[in-house]
Design a protein around this motif. Structure first.
Motif, PDB file in Angstrom:
ATOM      1  N   VAL A 230      32.216 -72.992  34.923  1.00  0.00           N
ATOM      2  CA  VAL A 230      32.597 -74.259  35.543  1.00  0.00           C
ATOM      3  C   VAL A 230      33.757 -74.912  34.789  1.00  0.00           C
ATOM      4  O   VAL A 230      34.699 -75.427  35.392  1.00  0.00           O
ATOM      5  N   MET A 231      33.713 -74.876  33.494  1.00  0.00           N
ATOM      6  CA  MET A 231      34.747 -75.491  32.671  1.00  0.00           C
ATOM      7  C   MET A 231      36.111 -74.818  32.901  1.00  0.00           C
ATOM      8  O   MET A 231      37.138 -75.500  32.997  1.00  0.00           O
ATOM      9  N   THR A 232      36.111 -73.520  33.009  1.00  0.00           N
ATOM     10  CA  THR A 232      37.366 -72.790  33.173  1.00  0.00           C
ATOM     11  C   THR A 232      38.022 -73.119  34.509  1.00  0.00           C
ATOM     12  O   THR A 232      39.223 -73.418  34.553  1.00  0.00           O
ATOM     13  N   GLU A 233      37.270 -73.065  35.596  1.00  0.00           N
ATOM     14  CA  GLU A 233      37.827 -73.376  36.907  1.00  0.00           C
ATOM     15  C   GLU A 233      38.358 -74.806  36.951  1.00  0.00           C
ATOM     16  O   GLU A 233      39.434 -75.058  37.491  1.00  0.00           O
ATOM     17  N   LYS A 234      37.626 -75.730  36.357  1.00  0.00           N
ATOM     18  CA  LYS A 234      38.072 -77.125  36.335  1.00  0.00           C
ATOM     19  C   LYS A 234      39.381 -77.270  35.555  1.00  0.00           C
ATOM     20  O   LYS A 234      40.293 -77.984  35.982  1.00  0.00           O
ATOM     21  N   ALA A 235      39.482 -76.590  34.421  1.00  0.00           N
ATOM     22  CA  ALA A 235      40.712 -76.652  33.624  1.00  0.00           C
ATOM     23  C   ALA A 235      41.898 -76.077  34.397  1.00  0.00           C
ATOM     24  O   ALA A 235      42.993 -76.654  34.383  1.00  0.00           O
ATOM     25  N   LEU A 236      41.701 -74.964  35.089  1.00  0.00           N
ATOM     26  CA  LEU A 236      42.782 -74.356  35.866  1.00  0.00           C
ATOM     27  C   LEU A 236      43.190 -75.245  37.040  1.00  0.00           C
ATOM     28  O   LEU A 236      44.384 -75.397  37.329  1.00  0.00           O
ATOM     29  N   GLN A 237      42.220 -75.855  37.703  1.00  0.00           N
ATOM     30  CA  GLN A 237      42.535 -76.774  38.797  1.00  0.00           C
ATOM     31  C   GLN A 237      43.320 -77.979  38.290  1.00  0.00           C
ATOM     32  O   GLN A 237      44.272 -78.445  38.934  1.00  0.00           O
ATOM     33  N   ASP A 238      42.945 -78.476  37.116  1.00  0.00           N
ATOM     34  CA  ASP A 238      43.648 -79.608  36.523  1.00  0.00           C
ATOM     35  C   ASP A 238      45.091 -79.240  36.179  1.00  0.00           C
ATOM     36  O   ASP A 238      46.015 -80.021  36.419  1.00  0.00           O
ATOM     37  N   ILE A 239      45.294 -78.044  35.629  1.00  0.00           N
ATOM     38  CA  ILE A 239      46.653 -77.586  35.293  1.00  0.00           C
ATOM     39  C   ILE A 239      47.501 -77.485  36.562  1.00  0.00           C
ATOM     40  O   ILE A 239      48.651 -77.946  36.593  1.00  0.00           O
ATOM     41  N   ALA A 240      46.943 -76.902  37.623  1.00  0.00           N
ATOM     42  CA  ALA A 240      47.682 -76.783  38.881  1.00  0.00           C
ATOM     43  C   ALA A 240      47.992 -78.168  39.464  1.00  0.00           C
ATOM     44  O   ALA A 240      49.086 -78.402  39.991  1.00  0.00           O
ATOM     45  N   ALA A 241      47.054 -79.097  39.354  1.00  0.00           N
ATOM     46  CA  ALA A 241      47.273 -80.459  39.852  1.00  0.00           C
ATOM     47  C   ALA A 241      48.376 -81.163  39.057  1.00  0.00           C
ATOM     48  O   ALA A 241      49.188 -81.897  39.632  1.00  0.00           O
ATOM     49  N   GLN A 242      48.419 -80.941  37.750  1.00  0.00           N
ATOM     50  CA  GLN A 242      49.487 -81.525  36.935  1.00  0.00           C
ATOM     51  C   GLN A 242      50.853 -81.000  37.380  1.00  0.00           C
ATOM     52  O   GLN A 242      51.822 -81.761  37.457  1.00  0.00           O
ATOM     53  N   ALA A 243      50.922 -79.704  37.666  1.00  0.00           N
ATOM     54  CA  ALA A 243      52.187 -79.120  38.133  1.00  0.00           C
ATOM     55  C   ALA A 243      52.590 -79.737  39.471  1.00  0.00           C
ATOM     56  O   ALA A 243      53.764 -80.092  39.676  1.00  0.00           O
ATOM     57  N   ALA A 244      51.632 -79.881  40.372  1.00  0.00           N
ATOM     58  CA  ALA A 244      51.920 -80.454  41.693  1.00  0.00           C
ATOM     59  C   ALA A 244      52.345 -81.917  41.603  1.00  0.00           C
ATOM     60  O   ALA A 244      53.102 -82.406  42.449  1.00  0.00           O
ATOM     61  N   ALA A 245      51.876 -82.619  40.576  1.00  0.00           N
ATOM     62  CA  ALA A 245      52.271 -84.015  40.382  1.00  0.00           C
ATOM     63  C   ALA A 245      53.692 -84.136  39.830  1.00  0.00           C
ATOM     64  O   ALA A 245      54.352 -85.163  40.030  1.00  0.00           O
ATOM     65  N   ARG A 246      54.174 -83.084  39.163  1.00  0.00           N
ATOM     66  CA  ARG A 246      55.506 -83.141  38.543  1.00  0.00           C
ATOM     67  C   ARG A 246      56.605 -82.568  39.428  1.00  0.00           C
ATOM     68  O   ARG A 246      57.760 -82.976  39.296  1.00  0.00           O
ATOM     69  N   TRP A 247      56.264 -81.582  40.257  1.00  0.00           N
ATOM     70  CA  TRP A 247      57.252 -80.913  41.092  1.00  0.00           C
ATOM     71  C   TRP A 247      56.760 -80.893  42.532  1.00  0.00           C
ATOM     72  O   TRP A 247      55.576 -81.069  42.793  1.00  0.00           O
ATOM     73  N   THR A 248      57.665 -80.639  43.453  1.00  0.00           N
ATOM     74  CA  THR A 248      57.293 -80.509  44.854  1.00  0.00           C
ATOM     75  C   THR A 248      56.713 -79.116  45.058  1.00  0.00           C
ATOM     76  O   THR A 248      57.434 -78.132  45.153  1.00  0.00           O
ATOM     77  N   VAL A 249      55.395 -79.071  45.088  1.00  0.00           N
ATOM     78  CA  VAL A 249      54.671 -77.815  45.244  1.00  0.00           C
ATOM     79  C   VAL A 249      53.963 -77.844  46.595  1.00  0.00           C
ATOM     80  O   VAL A 249      53.168 -78.752  46.854  1.00  0.00           O
ATOM     81  N   THR A 250      54.260 -76.868  47.418  1.00  0.00           N
ATOM     82  CA  THR A 250      53.600 -76.767  48.713  1.00  0.00           C
ATOM     83  C   THR A 250      52.197 -76.196  48.555  1.00  0.00           C
ATOM     84  O   THR A 250      51.247 -76.653  49.185  1.00  0.00           O
ATOM     85  N   ASP A 251      52.071 -75.180  47.694  1.00  0.00           N
ATOM     86  CA  ASP A 251      50.780 -74.559  47.430  1.00  0.00           C
ATOM     87  C   ASP A 251      50.882 -73.771  46.135  1.00  0.00           C
ATOM     88  O   ASP A 251      51.980 -73.442  45.673  1.00  0.00           O
ATOM     89  N   SER A 252      49.737 -73.480  45.538  1.00  0.00           N
ATOM     90  CA  SER A 252      49.730 -72.665  44.317  1.00  0.00           C
ATOM     91  C   SER A 252      48.479 -71.806  44.283  1.00  0.00           C
ATOM     92  O   SER A 252      47.488 -72.105  44.952  1.00  0.00           O
ATOM     93  N   LEU A 253      48.549 -70.766  43.474  1.00  0.00           N
ATOM     94  CA  LEU A 253      47.450 -69.819  43.330  1.00  0.00           C
ATOM     95  C   LEU A 253      47.367 -69.403  41.874  1.00  0.00           C
ATOM     96  O   LEU A 253      48.377 -69.060  41.261  1.00  0.00           O
ATOM     97  N   ILE A 254      46.161 -69.467  41.338  1.00  0.00           N
ATOM     98  CA  ILE A 254      45.899 -68.939  39.997  1.00  0.00           C
ATOM     99  C   ILE A 254      44.708 -67.997  40.119  1.00  0.00           C
ATOM    100  O   ILE A 254      43.638 -68.410  40.574  1.00  0.00           O
ATOM    101  N   ILE A 255      44.915 -66.753  39.732  1.00  0.00           N
ATOM    102  CA  ILE A 255      43.819 -65.782  39.646  1.00  0.00           C
ATOM    103  C   ILE A 255      43.784 -65.294  38.206  1.00  0.00           C
ATOM    104  O   ILE A 255      44.807 -64.840  37.678  1.00  0.00           O
ATOM    105  N   HIS A 256      42.644 -65.407  37.563  1.00  0.00           N
ATOM    106  CA  HIS A 256      42.496 -64.913  36.190  1.00  0.00           C
ATOM    107  C   HIS A 256      41.274 -64.013  36.145  1.00  0.00           C
ATOM    108  O   HIS A 256      40.205 -64.386  36.598  1.00  0.00           O
ATOM    109  N   ARG A 257      41.474 -62.825  35.612  1.00  0.00           N
ATOM    110  CA  ARG A 257      40.367 -61.884  35.527  1.00  0.00           C
ATOM    111  C   ARG A 257      39.608 -62.046  34.222  1.00  0.00           C
ATOM    112  O   ARG A 257      40.149 -62.509  33.214  1.00  0.00           O
ATOM    113  N   ILE A 258      38.333 -61.655  34.262  1.00  0.00           N
ATOM    114  CA  ILE A 258      37.472 -61.649  33.087  1.00  0.00           C
ATOM    115  C   ILE A 258      36.806 -60.286  32.999  1.00  0.00           C
ATOM    116  O   ILE A 258      36.928 -59.467  33.902  1.00  0.00           O
TER     117      ILE A 258
END
Length: 151
Positions: free
Chosen positions: A55-83
Motif C-alpha cells: 500500500v505504501m509503495t503504490e501511494k508513493a508512486l501515485q503521489d510522485i505522478a501527481a506532483q509531476a502533473a501539478a508542475r507540467w501539462t500532463v495528459t496521462d502517465s503510467l508507472i509500472i514497477h516490477r518486484i
C-alpha cells in the motif's frame, strides 16, 4: 494516471499504445524503460530481488505522478514497477508520460524517475559472486532529485 506494482513482465509497445489510445490531444509520449544490469559497483550481478510495502509503495508512486502533473501539462502517465526476483536484461520499471507537448512530457518523465529512485519504498538485493548484498541509494540519484526542488 496509472500505477502498477507487479511481478509479471509487461510489453512496452502495448503499454504506450494504451496510454495514448483515442486521445487526439496527445502530441508527445516520452517513456523510460529500466533494465537489470549484469554489473553494479564493479561486481557481477546474477539476479536482483525487489521488495516493497504494497500500500505504501503504490501511494508513493501515485503521489510522485501527481506532483509531476501539478508542475507540467500532463495528459496521462503510467508507472509500472516490477518486484520479485529479476535477472540481467529483465525489465524493472516503465515510466511513460503523455502530454500535448514534448517539453512537458520529457520533464515530467525525468522528474518521475528521479523521485521514484529516491522516494519510492523499494528495497533491492543483488546476488553477486561474493554473496547477496542490499543496494543503497546512490548519491547521484539524490543529486538528480534535488535539481527539481523549488526554492
Amino acid at each position: 494516471m496509472v500505477v502498477r506494482v507487479q511481478i509479471e513482465d509487461f510489453d512496452l509497445s502495448t503499454e504506450v499504445r494504451q496510454l495514448r489510445e483515442n486521445n487526439p490531444q496527445i502530441g508527445a509520449v516520452v517513456s523510460f524503460l529500466g533494465l537489470v544490469r549484469d554489473l553494479n559497483d564493479g561486481q557481477n550481478v546474477s539476479a536482483m530481488e525487489l521488495e516493497h510495502y504494497p500500500v505504501m509503495t503504490e501511494k508513493a508512486l501515485q503521489d510522485i505522478a501527481a506532483q509531476a502533473a501539478a508542475r507540467w501539462t500532463v495528459t496521462d502517465s503510467l508507472i509500472i514497477h516490477r518486484i520479485g526476483v529479476l535477472l540481467p536484461l529483465d525489465q524493472i520499471v516503465l515510466v511513460a508520460v503523455a502530454s500535448q507537448h514534448r517539453g512537458d512530457a520529457f520533464a515530467a518523465c525525468e522528474f518521475i524517475m528521479d523521485y521514484l529512485k529516491t522516494q519510492a519504498p523499494f528495497w533491492k538485493k543483488e546476488q553477486t559472486s561474493t554473496g547477496a548484498r542490499w543496494v543503497d541509494a546512490r548519491e547521484s540519484d539524490e543529486l538528480a532529485r534535488k535539481k527539481w526542488q523549488l526554492d
